[in-house]
Design an enzyme around this catalytic site. Sequence first.
Site, mmCIF file in Angstrom:
data_model
loop_
_atom_site.group_PDB
_atom_site.id
_atom_site.type_symbol
_atom_site.label_atom_id
_atom_site.label_comp_id
_atom_site.label_asym_id
_atom_site.label_seq_id
_atom_site.Cartn_x
_atom_site.Cartn_y
_atom_site.Cartn_z
ATOM 1 N N SER A 274 0.818 -1.214 0.000
ATOM 2 C CA SER A 274 0.000 0.000 0.000
ATOM 3 C C SER A 274 0.851 1.264 0.000
ATOM 4 C CB SER A 274 -0.880 -0.012 1.250
ATOM 5 O OG SER A 274 -0.055 -0.076 2.409
ATOM 6 N N GLU A 338 -1.775 0.998 17.250
ATOM 7 C CA GLU A 338 -2.990 1.231 16.450
ATOM 8 C C GLU A 338 -3.786 2.454 16.898
ATOM 9 O OE1 GLU A 338 -5.295 -2.284 15.752
ATOM 10 O OE2 GLU A 338 -3.555 -3.402 15.022
ATOM 11 N N LEU A 341 -2.991 4.632 21.966
ATOM 12 C CA LEU A 341 -2.242 5.206 23.085
ATOM 13 C C LEU A 341 -1.869 6.661 22.844
ATOM 14 C CD1 LEU A 341 0.246 2.280 23.846
ATOM 15 C CD2 LEU A 341 -1.960 2.748 24.923
ATOM 16 N N TYR A 548 -0.625 -15.259 2.818
ATOM 17 C CA TYR A 548 -1.582 -14.232 2.447
ATOM 18 C C TYR A 548 -2.691 -14.873 1.627
ATOM 19 C CZ TYR A 548 -2.580 -9.367 1.176
ATOM 20 O OH TYR A 548 -3.142 -8.135 1.046
HETATM 21 C C1 LIG Z 1 -4.062 -2.851 -1.043
HETATM 22 C C2 LIG Z 1 -3.456 -2.866 0.299
HETATM 23 C C3 LIG Z 1 -2.206 -3.429 0.462
HETATM 24 C C4 LIG Z 1 -1.613 -3.461 1.725
HETATM 25 N N1 LIG Z 1 -0.381 -4.014 1.841
HETATM 26 C C5 LIG Z 1 0.245 -3.994 3.042
HETATM 27 C C6 LIG Z 1 1.548 -4.511 3.190
HETATM 28 O O1 LIG Z 1 2.149 -5.001 2.241
HETATM 29 N N2 LIG Z 1 2.119 -4.520 4.409
HETATM 30 C C7 LIG Z 1 1.477 -3.967 5.478
HETATM 31 O O2 LIG Z 1 2.053 -3.982 6.548
HETATM 32 N N3 LIG Z 1 0.228 -3.494 5.373
HETATM 33 C C8 LIG Z 1 -0.401 -3.476 4.192
HETATM 34 N N4 LIG Z 1 -1.663 -2.954 4.084
HETATM 35 C C9 LIG Z 1 -2.362 -2.447 5.282
HETATM 36 C C10 LIG Z 1 -2.133 -0.974 5.535
HETATM 37 O O3 LIG Z 1 -1.691 -0.361 4.371
HETATM 38 C C11 LIG Z 1 -1.122 -0.796 6.639
HETATM 39 O O4 LIG Z 1 -1.737 -1.180 7.844
HETATM 40 C C12 LIG Z 1 -0.563 0.604 6.783
HETATM 41 O O5 LIG Z 1 0.482 0.552 7.703
HETATM 42 C C13 LIG Z 1 -1.577 1.583 7.258
HETATM 43 O O6 LIG Z 1 -1.033 2.870 7.080
HETATM 44 P P1 LIG Z 1 -1.980 4.141 6.935
HETATM 45 O O7 LIG Z 1 -1.112 5.311 6.935
HETATM 46 O O8 LIG Z 1 -2.858 3.963 5.823
HETATM 47 O O9 LIG Z 1 -2.750 4.036 8.303
HETATM 48 P P2 LIG Z 1 -4.291 4.291 8.550
HETATM 49 O O10 LIG Z 1 -5.076 3.369 7.790
HETATM 50 O O11 LIG Z 1 -4.553 5.721 8.371
HETATM 51 O O12 LIG Z 1 -4.365 3.939 10.082
HETATM 52 C C14 LIG Z 1 -4.099 2.670 10.526
HETATM 53 C C15 LIG Z 1 -4.030 2.685 12.061
HETATM 54 O O13 LIG Z 1 -2.906 3.398 12.489
HETATM 55 C C16 LIG Z 1 -3.278 4.504 13.285
HETATM 56 N N5 LIG Z 1 -2.404 5.593 12.920
HETATM 57 C C17 LIG Z 1 -2.170 6.099 11.686
HETATM 58 N N6 LIG Z 1 -1.266 7.079 11.764
HETATM 59 C C18 LIG Z 1 -0.920 7.196 13.058
HETATM 60 C C19 LIG Z 1 -0.036 8.033 13.774
HETATM 61 N N7 LIG Z 1 0.707 8.954 13.148
HETATM 62 N N8 LIG Z 1 0.050 7.885 15.099
HETATM 63 C C20 LIG Z 1 -0.667 6.972 15.753
HETATM 64 N N9 LIG Z 1 -1.522 6.160 15.125
HETATM 65 C C21 LIG Z 1 -1.644 6.270 13.793
HETATM 66 C C22 LIG Z 1 -4.707 4.740 12.975
HETATM 67 O O14 LIG Z 1 -5.378 5.324 14.046
HETATM 68 C C23 LIG Z 1 -5.193 3.368 12.709
HETATM 69 O O15 LIG Z 1 -5.470 2.737 13.911
HETATM 70 C C24 LIG Z 1 -2.290 -2.912 2.841
HETATM 71 C C25 LIG Z 1 -3.551 -2.369 2.665
HETATM 72 C C26 LIG Z 1 -4.138 -2.332 1.412
HETATM 73 C C27 LIG Z 1 -5.473 -1.717 1.266
#
Ligand SMILES: Cc1cc2nc3c(=O)[nH]c(=O)nc-3n(C[C@H](O)[C@H](O)[C@H](O)COP(=O)(O)OP(=O)(O)OC[C@H]3O[C@@H](n4cnc5c(N)ncnc54)[C@H](O)[C@@H]3O)c2cc1C
Lengths: 629, 698
Positions: A274, A338, A341, A548
Amino acid sequence: MASSEMSEKSDSANSLRLQTISNHLKRGSNHLVCSPCVSDLDHGTIKPGTRSIPRRRENLLKWDGWGYKDSQFKINEKGSVTFTGSRYKLSGLVMPHLRPWMEEMGLNIDEMAKSEPKINTENVPKPTLNEDFIDELNKIEMEISTDPVDRVMRSHGHTLEELFLLRKGEFNNRIPDVVVFPRCHDDVEKLVAAAVRYNVCLIPIGGGTTVTLAVACPDNEARCIAVVDMTQMNKILWVDEKNLLAKIEAGIIGQDLERDLAAMGLCTGHEPDSMEFSSLGGWVATRASGMKKNVYGNIEDLLVHVRMVTPRGVLEKNCMVPRMSAGPELHQFIIGSEGTLGIVTEVTLRVRPLPECQRYGSVIFPSFEDGVHCLREIALKRCAPASIRLMDNDQFRFGQALKPEAESIFTSFMDGIKKFYVTKMKGYDPHRMCVATLLFEGDPEVVAQQEKTVYEIAAKYKGMAAGEDNGQRGYMLTFVIAYLRDCGMDYEVVSESFETSVPWDRVSDLCRNVKDRIRHECEAQGVRYPVLSTCRVTQTYDAGACVYFYLGFKYRGLADPVASYLAVENAARDEILESGGSISHHHGIGKLRKQFMSRTTTPAALGVVKSVKEYLDPRNIFGSGNLIE
Amino acid sequence: MDLLYNPEKSSLNEDGCINMLEELQKHYFGAFKLATKTYSPPDYIHRIKRHPSDIWKRVMKSDRIQWMVQRIAREECAPVESIMKEVEKILKKLAFTDHLSLVRLLGFCLVKVQFAIYQNGVFINTSAVEKLRAMLKRHPVIFMPSHRSYMDFLMLSLVCFYFNLPLPAIAAGMDFQKMAVVSGMLRASGAFFMRRSFGSDRLYWAVFTEYVHEIIINGDRPMEFFIEGTRSRTGKSLNPKFGLLSVIAEPYLKAQTYDVLIVPVSISYERLLEEELYAYEMLGVPKPKESTSGLFKASSILGNNYGSVHMHFGDAISLRKYFGHLNRSVHATYPRYMLHLSEKEQNCMKELAYKIVREQQKNMICSPWTVIASVLCLYPDGISMHDLVQNVLWFKGVLDLMKVKISWSSDGIDEIIQKCLHQYRHIVESSICNDIDSSWINISSKVSERKSLYTETAYNSRKALTPRLRDEAVNYIILSSYRNQLLNYLVRPALVVFSLDHHLVSDSSNVVTFFMSSLVKDFEFLVHLLCKDFIFEPGKMSHDLETGLSDLTVNGSIASTADEVFVVRKHAGRLHSFLKSCFSPFLIAYWMACQFFLKNKGSYKMTTVIVQIQKWIGDHQKVSGITYEMLSINLLSNTVHSLIDMKGLTTHKLGKTKMVEVSSTTLQDISCKLAKFIPDLPELLTPKMQPPFDSSKL
Ligand SMILES: Cc1cc2nc3c(=O)[nH]c(=O)nc-3n(C[C@H](O)[C@H](O)[C@H](O)COP(=O)(O)OP(=O)(O)OC[C@H]3O[C@@H](n4cnc5c(N)ncnc54)[C@H](O)[C@@H]3O)c2cc1C
């Protein structure tokens, strides 16, 4: 931007960087480092310093699906599937085998479930505002928004149920009441203080790519909910090439981070699928894992220092050292928290010089089990390339269906296979064979050596090299698969992916059991069409692997497709746990998997997590309700 | 096409069964057609095709074996290679091979034999077969047939072959291995040979376990196990063995397979090939070694009609459903090849084992002969035809109400009885009269030539019964083994009836009632006492009591009035005394054993004590109330074990021999309690009295 800090760097570091870059140029396009599967990482076209995702996300991104508005799978005038836009290698190409494959799954182009054309702002729930809190934020000049579109865009992640609802033009009872855009660490401290003072619920959001309902608002939250959009905190604060460290604001999006570092001849190497849209803070908060972890490590390996603002104050260490022994590791409480905290504001990551050479490869095996044994030995010998993934037969065939009409960059793999098939590989059953895709990265010599070892081991398990293109297409698939899901939804298909980690000796059994369970549960739910139930091994470790799964089916005839889908996914998760797998390898828990937490550990262990939460956030300001009740 | 079985075309009887032999006989050269038919059984979806020898090669390389070998090598300071050689040796003895042509030959011979001996047909419930066909594709399947005869596994394989189902891998006892040619044939058709007891041989256990797991997990073949462990010689079910079941369940519990389906199979023989063999065995003639020549001797049976066979495939028990409540992830934190099942799992295993036996019982089909035999058993001195018919009719009514499956033909009752008496003329004689009704039926005292052959060879021990006594007793033993088939269904109501006696309350208007709760103690005692002879699931006592009560209620001999209060109906006497009479021989035998020990307190060798009791009872044959069937070794051995369980006897080891010692106060106590239930205690010195069952009292 990184400019001011960059000038502070030492000369020697500068020269090292220049050297690396010139090395790349010398090697010519073959070895020029890039991640050709990801859209905007084409370093030539987009300037370093660009921030790809605008504050008004909906201008660039879909509001009801994955990724860029201009990129989607569509059926063209000729009735074939094509991928629109110009961002990806696949863009503009026609995939002649895809429609027949879809039809095999029961899809019918006349049976559509179109999404609503746009967000209907009338239906958006009215915000519950906390006037004192808003006043305070205005006083400290924090940018805020109560615009319905802004709120809706930050009310969800990318789970199936969230998108299904959006497409129907409906919303949960509770969506964020106000969006806040902090610009720096100090802003966040003030924001959290205000939230504590006025008892406002805070939910941080980065890219919003979560697939576990982690940013969804709890239904029963009566307080004002402020979603904290971190993406305006997107600077690389400094880069220290002596120690190979970079301090970065947590809101930066993956592709921007890598692009900027690449301009300096560096990279983090952290590439979750992502990465085009997810943020650094999100990675930390969800304990993310990148495709190339074999070379660079997972987020917990990359992170050297972190700052998190909690209701109790800032959590951070006063040094940035490679390792220390001082009681339980503080970072481990932050990584994977997540958003329950506090808010991660600044992260210091290890960086690496850009690799000089990058090469794809693939190997086909007569069966999944052979492949697993091969991967196991590669892990044992510790010679795994940057990425190695083993797809099962269904996914292998699905990959074939995505093959574009023959043109230059994709050499005709299947023809090659056929040739192999009649000559050397006789005896490979097309309904059992599967493919491993490989990505090598590093010095050319190292890569060459690694290739040799890997292919030798593969041969021991009846694996045959099957070409670079096949490998490259495998990786591309992972970047476009989310787009394909949207297309599926247009044609009444619900689909999702989920993951686990499991010891080596249980990998094959777990895969088989879970796929069977999915099929049986679909049957029990009354699914009338063929079920896509497929998996791949995506990461290898000394002690096990990450697996996966993709799951999808056409839901026509089901009363409540989402409920049926969830029943199937929960059954699959149950099967994973029963088969000795973990609750998650990298997606995290969020609210989606919370119900399984008590099965994965003891009450005492959950008590530890709870007590930390109680100490840092006794009023549950960070009330997203993730992880545990 | 030479696909012999066609579900659409085959004719079903009213129970939904087809007669396999009849179907085959519709073709010219039926046996030959069967042997040469196309055979393409369905395949388990996850099966990887491989040669049987690959199975044991995989076993040798398996984690479990490697681990065990390393461990033994370390602990016993032995070289790994020699232990591996040992493993290979075990495997070679164990493993099955796969030769379809031999199977065809075997099938050919077997059908020929069956045509000759099963003149009334071999019946199979086909709807279950079709369900099975679908299941076999989806999950590993384990057949668990009842075990009454050698014929059992030949039968199942033949039926599978006929219906185009995959041939099972059969866990057969080592003793078959001694039959040179036959063992080769059996091996070729999928039998693998295991030791009867594994003792503490951990290497053997590991190899056996891994071998079975290999086959289950890859689904090379369905498997066939006999949960009773050995052939039941008495017509009653045997208490199940749990060890094997754990081996079978382990791949599921450790998530190595998605599911394992257990199919209980009930194989009911109208007449057993081994009826005499077993009877003599029960009388202490050592079991002939299962040698090939022994089997050929058995071929003298060819001239006889052994009636029909019913093979009923029961509903499959899915381990996934059955163990659904168990959390399998408890096995996630250690390597799966280490054997370790939780206590909870082990308890579930026991429950399952009993369930399987119960399912087998439920679907057994008894022949009318078992009903006749039950009546005849009560009249050691014979009965008139008229009375026999009356009693059989009445008893049939009782069994019908209890839903016991009996294969009554459409003939009239007289004809059925006549046919049976003819078929079993080697056991019963009827004196021919002009008036059929008054012709006299009694148990034959003639001994066939073959029978005396047994007796001659085996009488060499001072302690054993005299050949004469054996010959006198043998027909009674045979007869009782047919009656026993029905006792499985009667034991619960019968024990209720025994318990009733001392707890009846009658009011002024002569209404007799009792409280359910007042029976509990007596019922519990009897269940405890008889639990080796009959199948009682431990911990299900109150359920058993309820079943007994409801069986009597159905038959109208009692009726429930208020909560837990029952009225004994006026006409209950006939049923109640009938039930008591059926089970009295057991209680008397138990009581006799108690007397034996109480009279001769001291210490006995476990290996010989049973024969000593047998001999002692033999010496008392003339005493009223003592019958021949009490000489049964099986019954006496159950008695001793039960008394040990109830602490009336204790065991200890003297060197290597197991000794039994009398614990007089407890035994005395048991004996007294027991005596309460026996209406006419044998007075060890009085002359013979009335037969225990007296129809004039009815
Ligand atoms: C198509 C697709 C592919 C993916 N591939 C992967 C992969 O290869 N590997 C992987 O690990 N994950 C993957 N993911 C899952 C997702 O992308 C990860 O969990 C990613 O780390 C989330 O980042 P985000 O910035 O989008 O977080 P968000 O979706 O915005 O938030 C996720 C969580 O983190 C918290 N959060 C976000 N930012 C902060 C911050 N600055 N401080 C405290 N808490 C925060 C949010 O409150 C929430 O609980 C994928 C998802 C999709 C849809």
